[in-house]
Design an enzyme around this catalytic site. Sequence first.
Site, PDB file in Angstrom:
ATOM      1  N   HIS A  10       0.839  -1.204   0.000  1.00 32.04           N
ATOM      2  CA  HIS A  10       0.000   0.000   0.000  1.00 32.04           C
ATOM      3  C   HIS A  10       0.868   1.245   0.000  1.00 32.04           C
ATOM      4  CE1 HIS A  10      -2.891   2.843   2.102  1.00 32.04           C
ATOM      5  NE2 HIS A  10      -3.556   2.464   1.032  1.00 32.04           N
ATOM      6  N   GLU A  37       0.005  -0.691  -4.760  1.00 32.48           N
ATOM      7  CA  GLU A  37      -1.145   0.222  -4.795  1.00 32.48           C
ATOM      8  C   GLU A  37      -0.631   1.647  -4.808  1.00 32.48           C
ATOM      9  OE1 GLU A  37      -4.042   3.036  -2.897  1.00 32.48           O
ATOM     10  OE2 GLU A  37      -2.025   2.457  -2.235  1.00 32.48           O
ATOM     11  N   ASP A  39      -1.977   6.022  -5.426  1.00 28.98           N
ATOM     12  CA  ASP A  39      -3.022   7.016  -5.636  1.00 28.98           C
ATOM     13  C   ASP A  39      -2.501   8.023  -6.654  1.00 28.98           C
ATOM     14  OD1 ASP A  39      -4.755   6.208  -3.235  1.00 28.98           O
ATOM     15  OD2 ASP A  39      -2.826   6.610  -2.305  1.00 28.98           O
ATOM     16  N   HIS A  52      -1.197  10.913  -2.220  1.00 34.24           N
ATOM     17  CA  HIS A  52      -2.496  10.556  -1.647  1.00 34.24           C
ATOM     18  C   HIS A  52      -3.336  11.777  -1.297  1.00 34.24           C
ATOM     19  CE1 HIS A  52      -5.297   9.606   1.647  1.00 34.24           C
ATOM     20  NE2 HIS A  52      -5.482   8.474   0.989  1.00 34.24           N
ATOM     21  N   GLU A 123      -5.543   4.098  -7.772  1.00 35.19           N
ATOM     22  CA  GLU A 123      -6.743   4.784  -7.286  1.00 35.19           C
ATOM     23  C   GLU A 123      -6.749   6.225  -7.768  1.00 35.19           C
ATOM     24  OE1 GLU A 123      -8.854   6.432  -3.211  1.00 35.19           O
ATOM     25  OE2 GLU A 123      -7.404   4.788  -3.028  1.00 35.19           O
TER      26      GLU A 123
END
Length: 204
Positions: A10, A37, A39, A52, A123
């Site tokens: 993450h 992962e 963002d 993020h 994301e």
Amino acid sequence: MGDQPLVFAHRGASYDLPEHTLAAYLRALAEGADGLECDVRLTRDGHLVCVHDRRLDRTSNGHGLVSARTLAQLEELDFGSWHPGCVPGEGDEPDDSHTRLLTLERLLDAVLAAGRPVRLLIETKHPTRYGRDVERRLVALLRRYGLTEPKPDDPVQVTVMSFAPLAVRRIRDLAPALPTVLLLEVLPRWMRLGRLPFGTRVAG
């Protein structure tokens, strides 16, 4: 993979190294993570960067909105020294990979260079002043890398996620073959009936 769980890093190896830095992702790959992962947000001049928060204050020495800065302005900032694991010059990562802003393009280059299967969860962050441009730019970049129409034997598999149902729908419209996930913090009443918004196949 059979019935074995997949391990995703993450924001990279974000416990050991500053989140969303190239060093954090290289460490995760080196340690054998099945996937990564990240963002993404758009800069003022249209570049996708791995950050993020809406604001720069928590993870850099800058202030204000990410979306209000150009890529060049963001690359002047330090995105790593706040983290106790930031020790440039140690390990196998390049010195500036601990502190330099990471663009999605650089992350894709690193993932493809890994030479092994990697799953990448991207994301898109909303709300943003740029609205649908985030997904448009993302699909255009993934298409450049040949990642919008995945085949089962492709080593790099991308899934796009968002808390915004419209963002998920845009990805389905722009790149129907890309897997998507609608992210949820709480389970809405309508979803308890087994319904998902149009364009969404998986909720997370």
